[in-house]
Write an enzyme that holds these catalytic residues in place. Structure first.
Site, PDB file in Angstrom:
ATOM      1  N   SER A   1       9.256  -8.297  -7.199  1.00 48.30           N
ATOM      2  CA  SER A   1       8.671  -8.576  -5.881  1.00 48.30           C
ATOM      3  C   SER A   1       9.245  -9.893  -5.380  1.00 48.30           C
ATOM      4  O   SER A   1       9.790 -10.680  -6.173  1.00 48.30           O
ATOM      5  CB  SER A   1       7.152  -8.713  -6.024  1.00 48.30           C
ATOM      6  OG  SER A   1       6.592  -9.312  -4.876  1.00 48.30           O
TER       7      SER A   1
ATOM      8  N   TYR B   1      -0.691 -12.212 -10.384  1.00 50.58           N
ATOM      9  CA  TYR B   1       0.361 -11.282  -9.947  1.00 50.58           C
ATOM     10  C   TYR B   1       1.728 -11.985  -9.919  1.00 50.58           C
ATOM     11  O   TYR B   1       2.707 -11.479 -10.483  1.00 50.58           O
ATOM     12  CB  TYR B   1       0.010 -10.729  -8.564  1.00 50.58           C
ATOM     13  CG  TYR B   1       1.023  -9.726  -8.027  1.00 50.58           C
ATOM     14  CD1 TYR B   1       1.412  -8.631  -8.791  1.00 50.58           C
ATOM     15  CD2 TYR B   1       1.593  -9.883  -6.767  1.00 50.58           C
ATOM     16  CE1 TYR B   1       2.339  -7.719  -8.315  1.00 50.58           C
ATOM     17  CE2 TYR B   1       2.513  -8.968  -6.278  1.00 50.58           C
ATOM     18  CZ  TYR B   1       2.888  -7.890  -7.060  1.00 50.58           C
ATOM     19  OH  TYR B   1       3.816  -6.992  -6.584  1.00 50.58           O
TER      20      TYR B   1
HETATM   21  P1  NAP Z   1       0.768   1.619  -5.335  1.00 51.39           P
HETATM   22  O1  NAP Z   1       0.882   2.619  -4.242  1.00 51.39           O
HETATM   23  O2  NAP Z   1      -0.562   1.039  -5.646  1.00 51.39           O
HETATM   24  O3  NAP Z   1       1.423   2.239  -6.654  1.00 51.39           O
HETATM   25  C1  NAP Z   1       1.328   1.607  -7.916  1.00 51.39           C
HETATM   26  C2  NAP Z   1       1.551   2.610  -9.000  1.00 51.39           C
HETATM   27  O4  NAP Z   1       1.481   1.951 -10.283  1.00 51.39           O
HETATM   28  C3  NAP Z   1       0.491   3.720  -8.996  1.00 51.39           C
HETATM   29  O5  NAP Z   1       1.143   4.935  -9.233  1.00 51.39           O
HETATM   30  C4  NAP Z   1      -0.387   3.326 -10.181  1.00 51.39           C
HETATM   31  O6  NAP Z   1      -1.004   4.435 -10.805  1.00 51.39           O
HETATM   32  C5  NAP Z   1       0.665   2.770 -11.105  1.00 51.39           C
HETATM   33  N1  NAP Z   1       0.056   2.095 -12.258  1.00 51.39           N
HETATM   34  C6  NAP Z   1      -0.801   1.080 -12.279  1.00 51.39           C
HETATM   35  N2  NAP Z   1      -1.149   0.808 -13.546  1.00 51.39           N
HETATM   36  C7  NAP Z   1      -0.486   1.687 -14.341  1.00 51.39           C
HETATM   37  C8  NAP Z   1      -0.420   1.943 -15.742  1.00 51.39           C
HETATM   38  N3  NAP Z   1      -1.137   1.232 -16.636  1.00 51.39           N
HETATM   39  N4  NAP Z   1       0.406   2.934 -16.194  1.00 51.39           N
HETATM   40  C9  NAP Z   1       1.110   3.672 -15.337  1.00 51.39           C
HETATM   41  N5  NAP Z   1       1.055   3.515 -13.992  1.00 51.39           N
HETATM   42  C10 NAP Z   1       0.278   2.521 -13.520  1.00 51.39           C
HETATM   43  O7  NAP Z   1       1.687   0.337  -5.002  1.00 51.39           O
HETATM   44  P2  NAP Z   1       3.264   0.199  -4.782  1.00 51.39           P
HETATM   45  O8  NAP Z   1       3.427  -0.755  -3.674  1.00 51.39           O
HETATM   46  O9  NAP Z   1       3.947   1.507  -4.705  1.00 51.39           O
HETATM   47  O10 NAP Z   1       3.665  -0.567  -6.130  1.00 51.39           O
HETATM   48  C11 NAP Z   1       4.755  -0.186  -6.938  1.00 51.39           C
HETATM   49  C12 NAP Z   1       5.440  -1.432  -7.484  1.00 51.39           C
HETATM   50  O11 NAP Z   1       5.980  -2.181  -6.389  1.00 51.39           O
HETATM   51  C13 NAP Z   1       4.514  -2.383  -8.246  1.00 51.39           C
HETATM   52  O12 NAP Z   1       5.162  -2.855  -9.395  1.00 51.39           O
HETATM   53  C14 NAP Z   1       4.297  -3.525  -7.257  1.00 51.39           C
HETATM   54  O13 NAP Z   1       4.017  -4.739  -7.902  1.00 51.39           O
HETATM   55  C15 NAP Z   1       5.650  -3.537  -6.556  1.00 51.39           C
HETATM   56  N6  NAP Z   1       5.663  -4.195  -5.231  1.00 51.39           N
HETATM   57  C16 NAP Z   1       4.852  -3.737  -4.215  1.00 51.39           C
HETATM   58  C17 NAP Z   1       4.876  -4.395  -2.982  1.00 51.39           C
HETATM   59  C18 NAP Z   1       4.005  -3.975  -1.838  1.00 51.39           C
HETATM   60  O14 NAP Z   1       3.816  -4.771  -0.892  1.00 51.39           O
HETATM   61  N7  NAP Z   1       3.466  -2.772  -1.824  1.00 51.39           N
HETATM   62  C19 NAP Z   1       5.744  -5.494  -2.794  1.00 51.39           C
HETATM   63  C20 NAP Z   1       6.537  -5.907  -3.851  1.00 51.39           C
HETATM   64  C21 NAP Z   1       6.495  -5.248  -5.060  1.00 51.39           C
HETATM   65  P3  NAP Z   1      -2.571   4.790 -10.632  1.00 51.39           P
HETATM   66  O15 NAP Z   1      -2.665   5.558  -9.346  1.00 51.39           O
HETATM   67  O16 NAP Z   1      -2.893   5.587 -11.836  1.00 51.39           O
HETATM   68  O17 NAP Z   1      -3.306   3.467 -10.582  1.00 51.39           O
END
Ligand code: NAP
Length: 280
Positions: free
Chosen positions: A135, A148
């Site tokens: 991120s 985080y």
């Molecule tokens: P999201 O829609 O909340 O997706 C997160 C995913 O991670 C969900 O599928 C969740 O599964 C899964 N997860 C959480 N804990 C887990 C575990 N113990 N084992 C396996 N899966 C798990 O959010 P997203 O934005 O797509 O996030 C994906 C990645 O992008 C993350 O690493 C986040 O830090 C990074 N990121 C996001 C942003 C942003 O603004 N959205 C910005 C920078 C980086 P469940 O449904 O089972 O909880």
């Protein structure tokens, strides 16, 4: 034409993971999309050649099972996309030790468990790609999102070490640094801090402002998850991928800026954005 690869993705129930699975299959790759809850990805199963599997990155047996099953069915794991993650927000002092540990268990140790599981397979093949979804906060720490930011800083450092350690085996390590992306991430981050907001305590006043800043200032220029998926696949398909890919204007601007500005200047900007005044 990039070669077809077998790609294992964590956290495909929503957001970036799901979009990456769909983009990878659209580009003709073999995809194993995984999630903690299999029903959350049942609609992906069979769609354009995507296979699904249950995988909780914090459970060693689950990690081992998913990787072994993929090796058995596909005969290879060419690419790992370490995407699973969430944001634990709250003041450094305020977030419980348990919640701090849970954050690292998923965002750092979960990714590490996946890396350990796939490396022997990649080494045997003499090639592989590990994509770690970090991120912008892996490079810039935002107050009141300490757990985080710390977990993503650690993921960045681990990736830098790993990249040099495994390149001799033909394994490439790529870091993705998105800024704000429109997924369930925001709601989940808000939920993570909900128990701290609105209760009396030394940070009560700041939480109000910090919440507003998180929702408004830090969300400027947000992109859909498909934008990150495209960058991830461009990196996978590249003959020589970059070590890091910033996604969104915010990430592309702030990361280089962080290197130029002093710590004090960054502190001032954070205080201004979060509307933090001296407490006492
Ligand atoms: P999201 O829609 O909340 O997706 C997160 C995913 O991670 C969900 O599928 C969740 O599964 C899964 N997860 C959480 N804990 C887990 C575990 N113990 N084992 C396996 N899966 C798990 O959010 P997203 O934005 O797509 O996030 C994906 C990645 O992008 C993350 O690493 C986040 O830090 C990074 N990121 C996001 C942003 C942003 O603004 N959205 C910005 C920078 C980086 P469940 O449904 O089972 O909880």
């Amino acid at each position: 034409m990039p070669r077809q690869r077998a790609i294992l993705i964590t956290g495909c129930s929503s957001g970036i993971g799901r979009a990456t699975a769909l983009e990878a299959s659209a580009r003709g790759h073999v995809v194993v999309a995984t999630a903690r809850s299999l029903p959350s990805i049942s609609d992906l199963e069979g769609s354009r050649g995507i296979r699904t599997a249950q995988l909780d990155v914090t459970v060693d047996a689950s990690v081992a099972r998913a990787v072994a099953a993929m090796e058995l069915t596909e005969g290879r794991v060419d690419v790992l996309v370490n995407n699973a993650g969430y944001g634990q927000y709250g003041a450094v002092e305020d977030v419980s030790a348990e919640d701090w540990k849970a954050q690292f268990d998923v965002n750092l140790f979960g990714a590490l468990a996946m890396i350990r599981a796939v490396l022997p397979v990649m080494r045997k093949a003499g090639s592989g790609t590990i994509v770690n979804v970090s991120s912008v906060v892996g490079k810039i720490a935002i107050p009141f999102a300490g757990p985080y930011c710390s977990s993503k800083h650690a993921l960045e450092a681990m990736s830098d070490c790993l990249r040099v350690e495994v390149e001799g085996f033909g394994v490439r390590v790529v870091v993705i640094e998105p800024g704000p992306i429109g997924t369930k991430f925001g709601d989940r981050a808000r939920a993570s801090v909900a128990k701290l907001v609105g209760r009396p305590g030394p940070y009560a006043k700041i939480y109000e402002n910090a919440e507003r800043a998180m929702e408004e200032d830090f969300q400027k220029g947000s992109l859909p998850p498909e934008a990150v998926a495209k960058v991830i696949l461009d990196a996978i398909d590249a003959d020589r991928p970059k070590t890091r890919y910033a996604v969104t204007t915010m990430a592309k601007t702030l990361i280089p800026l962080r290197r130029l500005l002093s710590d004090r200047a960054i502190d001032r900007q954070m205080r201004k954005t979060l509307r933090i005044r001296k407490l006492g």
